[in-house]
Each structure stands twice: as structure tokens, then as C-alpha cells.
Design a protein around this motif. Structure first.
Motif, short mmCIF file in Angstrom:
data_model
loop_
_atom_site.label_atom_id
_atom_site.label_comp_id
_atom_site.label_asym_id
_atom_site.label_seq_id
_atom_site.Cartn_x
_atom_site.Cartn_y
_atom_site.Cartn_z
N GLN A 1 0.83 -1.20 0.00
CA GLN A 1 0.00 0.00 0.00
C GLN A 1 0.87 1.25 0.00
O GLN A 1 0.50 2.27 -0.59
N ALA B 1 1.84 2.18 -3.54
CA ALA B 1 0.71 2.38 -4.45
C ALA B 1 0.39 3.87 -4.62
O ALA B 1 0.45 4.65 -3.68
N ILE C 1 -5.55 2.46 -6.81
CA ILE C 1 -6.10 1.13 -6.63
C ILE C 1 -7.04 0.85 -7.80
O ILE C 1 -7.57 1.78 -8.40
N ASP D 1 -9.99 -5.71 -4.97
CA ASP D 1 -9.19 -4.56 -5.37
C ASP D 1 -7.72 -4.93 -5.45
O ASP D 1 -7.28 -5.93 -4.88
N TYR E 1 -3.72 -2.98 -5.67
CA TYR E 1 -2.94 -1.75 -5.58
C TYR E 1 -2.16 -1.51 -6.88
O TYR E 1 -1.56 -2.44 -7.43
N THR F 1 0.71 0.78 -9.17
CA THR F 1 1.84 1.70 -9.23
C THR F 1 1.50 2.80 -10.23
O THR F 1 0.45 2.76 -10.89
#
Length: 104
Positions: free
Chosen positions: A57, A60, A63, A76, A78, A80
């Protein structure tokens, strides 16, 4: 190809960008009418191959919500910066404007 173990009722992907701790930017959801779950799986796998998915997280920038036919979030992933850009481009996403009086 990476398997995301998506629920059987997965029908759409909706990227979301983290703007700040309390602000999100939502993008249009994309559905896959011919094979909903399969379409979600394919695009998430391609995103992963492009280096667009993280387990962290903290790394990230957004999402990807996986939605069912009632627009409820059923999973869901995460994203980049690469992942958010990949889905935005490949799914032809657009920003959903905030509605007046909307707190999200």
C-alpha cells in the motif's frame, strides 16, 4: 499469466488515484460484456506484466476496484504509477467529475 482469484461476479474494472490522505480521483469503469470475469483477469494480468501492480500500500499511487454488476467492490488491487497509466490508456478511462456537494 498471473491469476488474481477474482470472484465469479467480477464484471468491471475501475481505477482510482490517491490524491491525498482524504481525496480520491475516480475514473470511469470498464465492463467486458462477452466474458466479464475473463476480461478483468486479462487486463489485470497485462497490468502486472507491465510492472503496474504492487502488494505494498505504501508503494501504491492508486487502486483498481473490481466491480460486480451492482457496481459493488468485490476485489481490489494496488496500482503503481505505471499501472494507473496502463489502465487509463488501455481501458480508455476518463475522470469522473465530482458532483457538487459530493464529499468523496
Amino acid at each position: 499469466m498471473r491469476n488474481f482469484n477474482l470472484p465469479d461476479d467480477a464484471v468491471a474494472l475501475q481505477p482510482v488515484r490517491f490524491i491525498s490522505d482524504d481525496e480520491l480521483r475516480y475514473y470511469t469503469a470498464t465492463t467486458f460484456p462477452n466474458n466479464p470475469r475473463g476480461g478483468c483477469q486479462v487486463y489485470l494480468s497485462r497490468c502486472a506484466i507491465a510492472g503496474g501492480i504492487t502488494e505494498s500500500q505504501e508503494e501504491a499511487v492508486g487502486i483498481c476496484d473490481v466491480l460486480n454488476s451492482d457496481s459493488e467492490i468485490v476485489a481490489d488491487v494496488y496500482l503503481t504509477k505505471k499501472g494507473l497509466a496502463f489502465l487509463y490508456e488501455k481501458l480508455n478511462c476518463r475522470v469522473i467529475p465530482e458532483q457538487e456537494g459530493d464529499d468523496s
